[in-house]
Design a protein around this motif. Sequence first.
Motif, PDB file in Angstrom:
ATOM      1  N   ASN A 111       0.833  -1.211   0.000  1.00  0.00           N
ATOM      2  CA  ASN A 111       0.000   0.000   0.000  1.00  0.00           C
ATOM      3  C   ASN A 111       0.866   1.259   0.000  1.00  0.00           C
ATOM      4  O   ASN A 111       0.581   2.240  -0.704  1.00  0.00           O
ATOM      5  CB  ASN A 111      -0.930   0.004   1.216  1.00  0.00           C
ATOM      6  CG  ASN A 111      -2.033  -1.028   1.107  1.00  0.00           C
ATOM      7  OD1 ASN A 111      -2.412  -1.417  -0.002  1.00  0.00           O
ATOM      8  ND2 ASN A 111      -2.547  -1.481   2.236  1.00  0.00           N
ATOM      9  N   HIS A 112       1.915   1.205   0.825  1.00  0.00           N
ATOM     10  CA  HIS A 112       2.824   2.365   0.876  1.00  0.00           C
ATOM     11  C   HIS A 112       3.493   2.580  -0.476  1.00  0.00           C
ATOM     12  O   HIS A 112       3.600   3.728  -0.958  1.00  0.00           O
ATOM     13  CB  HIS A 112       3.879   2.136   1.958  1.00  0.00           C
ATOM     14  CG  HIS A 112       4.898   3.225   2.036  1.00  0.00           C
ATOM     15  ND1 HIS A 112       4.599   4.484   2.527  1.00  0.00           N
ATOM     16  CD2 HIS A 112       6.217   3.261   1.679  1.00  0.00           C
ATOM     17  CE1 HIS A 112       5.677   5.242   2.468  1.00  0.00           C
ATOM     18  NE2 HIS A 112       6.670   4.523   1.970  1.00  0.00           N
ATOM     19  N   MET A 113       3.935   1.500  -1.110  1.00  0.00           N
ATOM     20  CA  MET A 113       4.581   1.611  -2.413  1.00  0.00           C
ATOM     21  C   MET A 113       3.600   2.113  -3.472  1.00  0.00           C
ATOM     22  O   MET A 113       3.958   2.923  -4.341  1.00  0.00           O
ATOM     23  CB  MET A 113       5.168   0.260  -2.819  1.00  0.00           C
ATOM     24  CG  MET A 113       5.978   0.308  -4.117  1.00  0.00           C
ATOM     25  SD  MET A 113       6.817  -1.246  -4.450  1.00  0.00           S
ATOM     26  CE  MET A 113       8.082  -1.200  -3.180  1.00  0.00           C
ATOM     27  N   SER A 114       2.343   1.647  -3.391  1.00  0.00           N
ATOM     28  CA  SER A 114       1.310   2.119  -4.339  1.00  0.00           C
ATOM     29  C   SER A 114       1.079   3.612  -4.172  1.00  0.00           C
ATOM     30  O   SER A 114       0.920   4.351  -5.155  1.00  0.00           O
ATOM     31  CB  SER A 114       0.004   1.350  -4.131  1.00  0.00           C
ATOM     32  OG  SER A 114       0.190  -0.034  -4.353  1.00  0.00           O
ATOM     33  N   SER A 115       1.034   4.046  -2.896  1.00  0.00           N
ATOM     34  CA  SER A 115       0.853   5.475  -2.629  1.00  0.00           C
ATOM     35  C   SER A 115       2.018   6.285  -3.192  1.00  0.00           C
ATOM     36  O   SER A 115       1.828   7.339  -3.809  1.00  0.00           O
ATOM     37  CB  SER A 115       0.720   5.704  -1.120  1.00  0.00           C
ATOM     38  OG  SER A 115       0.624   7.073  -0.824  1.00  0.00           O
ATOM     39  N   GLU A 116       3.244   5.777  -2.988  1.00  0.00           N
ATOM     40  CA  GLU A 116       4.411   6.470  -3.523  1.00  0.00           C
ATOM     41  C   GLU A 116       4.388   6.503  -5.048  1.00  0.00           C
ATOM     42  O   GLU A 116       4.768   7.500  -5.675  1.00  0.00           O
ATOM     43  CB  GLU A 116       5.699   5.786  -3.044  1.00  0.00           C
ATOM     44  CG  GLU A 116       5.977   5.938  -1.563  1.00  0.00           C
ATOM     45  CD  GLU A 116       6.236   7.382  -1.169  1.00  0.00           C
ATOM     46  OE1 GLU A 116       6.820   8.112  -1.994  1.00  0.00           O
ATOM     47  OE2 GLU A 116       5.837   7.775  -0.057  1.00  0.00           O
ATOM     48  N   LYS A 121       3.573   9.411 -10.063  1.00  0.00           N
ATOM     49  CA  LYS A 121       2.858   9.644 -11.317  1.00  0.00           C
ATOM     50  C   LYS A 121       2.287  11.049 -11.369  1.00  0.00           C
ATOM     51  O   LYS A 121       2.373  11.738 -12.399  1.00  0.00           O
ATOM     52  CB  LYS A 121       1.736   8.617 -11.474  1.00  0.00           C
ATOM     53  CG  LYS A 121       2.218   7.228 -11.835  1.00  0.00           C
ATOM     54  CD  LYS A 121       1.030   6.292 -12.044  1.00  0.00           C
ATOM     55  CE  LYS A 121       1.491   4.900 -12.458  1.00  0.00           C
ATOM     56  NZ  LYS A 121       0.344   3.972 -12.654  1.00  0.00           N
ATOM     57  N   SER A 122       1.694  11.496 -10.240  1.00  0.00           N
ATOM     58  CA  SER A 122       1.134  12.849 -10.191  1.00  0.00           C
ATOM     59  C   SER A 122       2.225  13.897 -10.412  1.00  0.00           C
ATOM     60  O   SER A 122       2.043  14.875 -11.146  1.00  0.00           O
ATOM     61  CB  SER A 122       0.444  13.093  -8.844  1.00  0.00           C
ATOM     62  OG  SER A 122      -0.619  12.181  -8.658  1.00  0.00           O
ATOM     63  N   LYS A 123       3.365  13.650  -9.772  1.00  0.00           N
ATOM     64  CA  LYS A 123       4.473  14.597  -9.922  1.00  0.00           C
ATOM     65  C   LYS A 123       4.995  14.595 -11.357  1.00  0.00           C
ATOM     66  O   LYS A 123       5.327  15.652 -11.916  1.00  0.00           O
ATOM     67  CB  LYS A 123       5.594  14.223  -8.957  1.00  0.00           C
ATOM     68  CG  LYS A 123       6.694  15.259  -8.887  1.00  0.00           C
ATOM     69  CD  LYS A 123       7.698  14.909  -7.798  1.00  0.00           C
ATOM     70  CE  LYS A 123       8.775  15.985  -7.707  1.00  0.00           C
ATOM     71  NZ  LYS A 123       9.763  15.671  -6.640  1.00  0.00           N
ATOM     72  N   ASN A 124       5.046  13.386 -11.974  1.00  0.00           N
ATOM     73  CA  ASN A 124       5.504  13.308 -13.357  1.00  0.00           C
ATOM     74  C   ASN A 124       4.553  14.044 -14.292  1.00  0.00           C
ATOM     75  O   ASN A 124       4.985  14.739 -15.227  1.00  0.00           O
ATOM     76  CB  ASN A 124       5.622  11.843 -13.786  1.00  0.00           C
ATOM     77  CG  ASN A 124       6.819  11.152 -13.157  1.00  0.00           C
ATOM     78  OD1 ASN A 124       7.756  11.815 -12.709  1.00  0.00           O
ATOM     79  ND2 ASN A 124       6.790   9.838 -13.090  1.00  0.00           N
ATOM     80  N   GLU A 125       3.233  13.887 -14.055  1.00  0.00           N
ATOM     81  CA  GLU A 125       2.253  14.593 -14.877  1.00  0.00           C
ATOM     82  C   GLU A 125       2.405  16.106 -14.718  1.00  0.00           C
ATOM     83  O   GLU A 125       2.309  16.860 -15.693  1.00  0.00           O
ATOM     84  CB  GLU A 125       0.836  14.159 -14.492  1.00  0.00           C
ATOM     85  CG  GLU A 125       0.521  12.715 -14.874  1.00  0.00           C
ATOM     86  CD  GLU A 125      -0.847  12.284 -14.373  1.00  0.00           C
ATOM     87  OE1 GLU A 125      -1.493  13.100 -13.669  1.00  0.00           O
ATOM     88  OE2 GLU A 125      -1.264  11.151 -14.675  1.00  0.00           O
ATOM     89  N   GLU A 126       2.624  16.535 -13.467  1.00  0.00           N
ATOM     90  CA  GLU A 126       2.815  17.969 -13.218  1.00  0.00           C
ATOM     91  C   GLU A 126       4.075  18.469 -13.926  1.00  0.00           C
ATOM     92  O   GLU A 126       4.082  19.552 -14.530  1.00  0.00           O
ATOM     93  CB  GLU A 126       2.924  18.215 -11.720  1.00  0.00           C
ATOM     94  CG  GLU A 126       3.077  19.683 -11.349  1.00  0.00           C
ATOM     95  CD  GLU A 126       3.170  19.888  -9.849  1.00  0.00           C
ATOM     96  OE1 GLU A 126       3.402  21.034  -9.422  1.00  0.00           O
ATOM     97  OE2 GLU A 126       3.015  18.896  -9.103  1.00  0.00           O
TER      98      GLU A 126
END
Length: 236
Positions: A111-116, A121-126
Amino acid sequence: QVTLWLKKLYGDVPIPEYEVNERTVDILHEVMECSEERDKDIMLLIEDMKDRATKYEAETEYREDILGESLGLSVGALSQEAITDLTDLVESAMELEVEDTSLTSFYSAINHMSSELYKTKSKNEEMELKLKTLTKKLTSALTLEKQLEEDIKKLNESQEAEKAKAEIRSKNLKFLEDKSKDLKIRISDAEDELVAVGLDQSLTHEALMKSSEELAAQLKEIEPLKRERASYHDLP
């Protein structure tokens, strides 16, 4: 100290030549101190890793003894499939950095790895959005720069052409001024010669110009009289 350190560092290879002065020696001495500190840190790290390896080996032997004596399990007693599963389990636990191999630890780590991963991914999109924006701005700036360079080139060419025309006009004006001065001198000399041979002063250029001006003034004065006389022509 610096020389001994360089000899130790390069070994059998000759030390590269360098300018020996106070500044270079101070810089090399500072580098030497940093290098020695780093070597000390590395040695401490190696000793710590050796100590940990010894502890892990002892822990491994202890657990192997427990598994062998209590459960009768050993590496030789396990099937190839079981060995493969245990290897995968250990590698997964090491990859996920869990404290133990319980399902709770695995689920929590996943779960922690999925969150990371989601954050990444969000940071890459940004970052991609920022990159696109910067690319558009850069393209616009480069286009503007190219247009400015073309405008500057045209302006320089226009200025060069105007400069060439101005130089030509300046040369022509200088030529005309020199020609005018020459003609004035010639006229003056000719008038002096004519006066010397008995020419009437009223026939000189200046006198004729003055007479012309006086004539023009008189013609201007009689213009109203002409109009007044013309009004009488229609009378019986």
